[in-house]
Every structure is written in structure tokens, then in C-alpha cells.
Design a protein around this motif. Structure first.
Motif, mmCIF file in Angstrom:
data_model
loop_
_atom_site.group_PDB
_atom_site.id
_atom_site.type_symbol
_atom_site.label_atom_id
_atom_site.label_comp_id
_atom_site.label_asym_id
_atom_site.label_seq_id
_atom_site.Cartn_x
_atom_site.Cartn_y
_atom_site.Cartn_z
ATOM 1 N N THR A 160 13.377 6.112 62.852
ATOM 2 C CA THR A 160 14.158 7.177 63.491
ATOM 3 C C THR A 160 14.152 6.976 64.996
ATOM 4 O OG1 THR A 160 13.609 8.752 61.740
ATOM 5 C CG2 THR A 160 14.336 9.678 63.851
ATOM 6 N N GLU A 161 15.346 7.062 65.596
ATOM 7 C CA GLU A 161 15.487 6.943 67.050
ATOM 8 C C GLU A 161 15.599 8.346 67.639
ATOM 9 O OE1 GLU A 161 18.881 4.428 67.829
ATOM 10 O OE2 GLU A 161 18.345 3.172 66.114
ATOM 11 N N VAL A 162 14.866 8.593 68.730
ATOM 12 C CA VAL A 162 14.884 9.892 69.381
ATOM 13 C C VAL A 162 15.562 9.746 70.732
ATOM 14 C CG1 VAL A 162 13.475 11.821 70.215
ATOM 15 C CG2 VAL A 162 12.705 10.477 68.239
ATOM 16 N N GLU A 163 16.539 10.623 70.991
ATOM 17 C CA GLU A 163 17.267 10.591 72.261
ATOM 18 C C GLU A 163 17.497 12.004 72.751
ATOM 19 O OE1 GLU A 163 20.896 8.345 72.187
ATOM 20 O OE2 GLU A 163 19.992 6.690 71.082
ATOM 21 N N GLU A 164 17.740 12.129 74.055
ATOM 22 C CA GLU A 164 18.157 13.401 74.644
ATOM 23 C C GLU A 164 19.668 13.371 74.767
ATOM 24 O OE1 GLU A 164 16.281 16.114 76.009
ATOM 25 O OE2 GLU A 164 14.535 15.266 74.999
ATOM 26 N N TYR A 165 20.328 14.451 74.352
ATOM 27 C CA TYR A 165 21.779 14.596 74.465
ATOM 28 C C TYR A 165 22.080 15.735 75.426
ATOM 29 C CZ TYR A 165 24.444 12.025 70.842
ATOM 30 O OH TYR A 165 25.115 11.091 70.099
ATOM 31 N N GLU A 166 23.151 15.590 76.176
ATOM 32 C CA GLU A 166 23.631 16.721 76.953
ATOM 33 C C GLU A 166 24.845 17.278 76.235
ATOM 34 O OE1 GLU A 166 25.387 17.656 81.340
ATOM 35 O OE2 GLU A 166 23.697 16.270 81.196
ATOM 36 N N VAL A 167 24.781 18.555 75.871
ATOM 37 C CA VAL A 167 25.875 19.199 75.152
ATOM 38 C C VAL A 167 26.625 20.132 76.091
ATOM 39 C CG1 VAL A 167 24.737 18.990 72.902
ATOM 40 C CG2 VAL A 167 24.321 21.002 74.285
ATOM 41 N N ALA A 168 27.640 20.799 75.568
ATOM 42 C CA ALA A 168 28.455 21.708 76.377
ATOM 43 C C ALA A 168 27.568 22.668 77.163
ATOM 44 C CB ALA A 168 29.406 22.489 75.482
ATOM 45 N N GLY A 169 27.948 22.900 78.402
ATOM 46 C CA GLY A 169 27.183 23.800 79.255
ATOM 47 C C GLY A 169 26.023 23.113 79.956
ATOM 48 N N GLY A 170 25.909 21.787 79.787
ATOM 49 C CA GLY A 170 24.859 21.042 80.461
ATOM 50 C C GLY A 170 23.484 21.175 79.825
ATOM 51 N N ILE A 171 23.414 21.761 78.653
ATOM 52 C CA ILE A 171 22.131 21.941 77.962
ATOM 53 C C ILE A 171 21.698 20.611 77.366
ATOM 54 C CG2 ILE A 171 20.970 23.121 76.054
ATOM 55 C CD1 ILE A 171 23.081 25.382 76.444
ATOM 56 N N ARG A 172 20.417 20.277 77.527
ATOM 57 C CA ARG A 172 19.876 19.039 76.971
ATOM 58 C C ARG A 172 19.109 19.362 75.692
ATOM 59 N NH1 ARG A 172 20.785 14.849 79.824
ATOM 60 N NH2 ARG A 172 19.150 13.536 79.002
ATOM 61 N N VAL A 173 19.403 18.598 74.644
ATOM 62 C CA VAL A 173 18.725 18.792 73.363
ATOM 63 C C VAL A 173 18.198 17.462 72.853
ATOM 64 C CG1 VAL A 173 20.052 20.827 72.693
ATOM 65 C CG2 VAL A 173 20.878 18.578 72.052
ATOM 66 N N ARG A 174 17.118 17.522 72.133
ATOM 67 C CA ARG A 174 16.548 16.328 71.514
ATOM 68 C C ARG A 174 17.239 16.089 70.183
ATOM 69 N NH1 ARG A 174 10.344 15.115 71.842
ATOM 70 N NH2 ARG A 174 11.111 14.969 73.945
ATOM 71 N N THR A 175 17.617 14.842 69.954
ATOM 72 C CA THR A 175 18.293 14.475 68.714
ATOM 73 C C THR A 175 17.551 13.319 68.056
ATOM 74 O OG1 THR A 175 19.783 13.031 69.935
ATOM 75 C CG2 THR A 175 20.576 15.246 69.481
ATOM 76 N N TYR A 176 17.660 13.274 66.738
ATOM 77 C CA TYR A 176 16.960 12.276 65.941
ATOM 78 C C TYR A 176 18.002 11.519 65.119
ATOM 79 C CZ TYR A 176 13.260 15.483 67.246
ATOM 80 O OH TYR A 176 12.413 16.283 67.965
ATOM 81 N N PHE A 177 18.148 10.218 65.368
ATOM 82 C CA PHE A 177 19.131 9.382 64.675
ATOM 83 C C PHE A 177 18.443 8.603 63.557
ATOM 84 C CE2 PHE A 177 20.948 10.164 68.772
ATOM 85 C CZ PHE A 177 22.317 10.194 68.573
ATOM 86 N N ILE A 178 18.962 8.761 62.336
ATOM 87 C CA ILE A 178 18.389 8.064 61.188
ATOM 88 C C ILE A 178 19.513 7.254 60.549
ATOM 89 C CG2 ILE A 178 17.039 8.269 59.090
ATOM 90 C CD1 ILE A 178 16.415 11.201 60.025
ATOM 91 N N ARG A 179 19.462 5.938 60.721
ATOM 92 C CA ARG A 179 20.532 5.057 60.225
ATOM 93 C C ARG A 179 20.451 4.877 58.706
ATOM 94 N NH1 ARG A 179 22.907 4.101 64.432
ATOM 95 N NH2 ARG A 179 22.061 3.508 66.425
ATOM 96 N N ASP A 180 21.622 4.595 58.110
ATOM 97 C CA ASP A 180 21.715 4.360 56.661
ATOM 98 C C ASP A 180 20.967 5.427 55.883
ATOM 99 O OD1 ASP A 180 23.185 2.015 57.136
ATOM 100 O OD2 ASP A 180 21.339 0.860 57.366
ATOM 101 N N CYS A 181 21.185 6.661 56.266
ATOM 102 C CA CYS A 181 20.379 7.766 55.764
ATOM 103 C C CYS A 181 21.063 8.605 54.698
ATOM 104 C CB CYS A 181 20.002 8.655 56.944
ATOM 105 S SG CYS A 181 18.953 10.013 56.499
ATOM 106 N N LEU A 182 22.376 8.780 54.826
ATOM 107 C CA LEU A 182 23.095 9.669 53.929
ATOM 108 C C LEU A 182 24.354 9.019 53.385
ATOM 109 C CD1 LEU A 182 23.116 12.974 56.042
ATOM 110 C CD2 LEU A 182 21.614 12.451 54.112
ATOM 111 N N GLU A 183 24.728 9.430 52.189
ATOM 112 C CA GLU A 183 26.072 9.189 51.693
ATOM 113 C C GLU A 183 26.780 10.530 51.769
ATOM 114 O OE1 GLU A 183 26.037 5.569 48.467
ATOM 115 O OE2 GLU A 183 26.179 7.623 47.739
ATOM 116 N N VAL A 184 27.967 10.531 52.358
ATOM 117 C CA VAL A 184 28.726 11.761 52.536
ATOM 118 C C VAL A 184 30.053 11.641 51.798
ATOM 119 C CG1 VAL A 184 29.799 13.315 54.223
ATOM 120 C CG2 VAL A 184 27.657 12.138 54.805
ATOM 121 N N GLN A 185 30.411 12.705 51.092
ATOM 122 C CA GLN A 185 31.712 12.798 50.432
ATOM 123 C C GLN A 185 32.357 14.123 50.817
ATOM 124 O OE1 GLN A 185 29.902 12.061 46.447
ATOM 125 N NE2 GLN A 185 31.786 10.881 46.139
#
Length: 145
Positions: free
Chosen positions: A57-82
Motif C-alpha cells: 500500500t502506498e500512502v500519499e497526501e492529497y489536497e482536495v477542494a478548499g485546500g484541505i490535505r487528506v491522507r490517502t492509501y493506494f492499493i494496486r490490483d485490489c478490486l474488480e469493479v462492475q
């Protein structure tokens, strides 16, 4: 109104094979190189991805609307979506799961929208269709986690 569709998420990591069906926002402003889906922590818990994050899992900080920073967790090849409708189901798309604390809806990125062959016909009215079909579909009601 935004366009929301019903989705089926199947875990390829965590609780492998676990399925969550819910409603997701089609967020064409969420740009990604590969197919991504933002999932709330409660969805990640159901899929066995939280609080014990899968290896890699990769951990990164994202800046979202309004300049708020949130921690996000990226998990590759993790889900199948339909994408699920009353009369069809899209092909499964292997997707990066992005766990975002504080998020209460599932969001599909632009790359995910494209991979599912979805065309947004009228964002204000909440109308969409699958590419190559004429049938207009209505947005689903929101589902908050």
C-alpha cells in the motif's frame, strides 16, 4: 445533480472474494492515469482492507477542494469493479482502491468511467448510458458510508 451508478466491488486483496454493492459518483474531475475508485473507510473495512492495509500500500497526501490535505492509501490490483443496471452488468475492471479518510461516498475516476464505457449525457439531469447503446439511464440515489 451528479451522476451516480450502482457498482459491485469485489476484493482481490484483504478479504479476497468479499463483495460490496453500493452507489458510486461518476467524477470526471477526478483524473487518474489508471482506473481508480475512492472508497470510504467503512467500505474498506467490509472488504478487509482496513485497518490492516495490504502489503505494498502506498500512502500519499492529497489536497482536495478548499485546500484541505487528506491522507490517502493506494492499493494496486485490489478490486474488480462492475457497473450494475436493471438489465446489464459491465465487464469487471481491475481497479486501484484509494482509501480516503473522511470520504463518505464511493467515487469513480475518469479512467474508471471510461473503462466501463460510460457516457454522461446530462450531468444536471443525472442521465447517462453505456457507450454504443441508445438507452438513457437515470442516476441512482446517493448512498453514504
Amino acid at each position: 445533480m451528479v451522476v451516480r451508478v450502482k457498482v459491485r466491488l469485489r476484493a482481490l486483496k484483504g478479504s479476497i472474494g468479499e463483495v460490496v454493492e453500493s452507489v458510486a459518483v461518476l467524477n470526471s474531475g477526478y483524473e487518474s492515469v489508471e482506473e481508480e475508485v475512492i472508497i470510504p473507510v467503512r467500505v474498506a473495512e467490509r472488504l478487509g482492507l482496513w485497518p490492516r492495509l495490504p502489503e505494498g500500500t502506498e500512502v500519499e497526501e492529497y489536497e482536495v477542494a478548499g485546500g484541505i490535505r487528506v491522507r490517502t492509501y493506494f492499493i494496486r490490483d485490489c478490486l474488480e469493479v462492475q457497473v450494475i443496471t436493471e438489465d446489464s452488468i459491465s465487464k469487471p475492471v481491475k481497479t486501484v482502491a484509494v482509501i480516503m479518510e473522511g470520504q463518505d461516498e464511493i467515487l469513480l475516476s475518469d479512467a474508471s468511467i471510461s473503462a466501463h464505457r460510460i457516457v454522461i449525457e446530462d450531468a444536471k439531469e443525472g442521465l447517462w448510458r453505456f457507450r454504443g447503446e441508445e438507452k438513457l439511464r437515470k442516476s441512482e440515489k446517493p448512498q453514504y458510508w
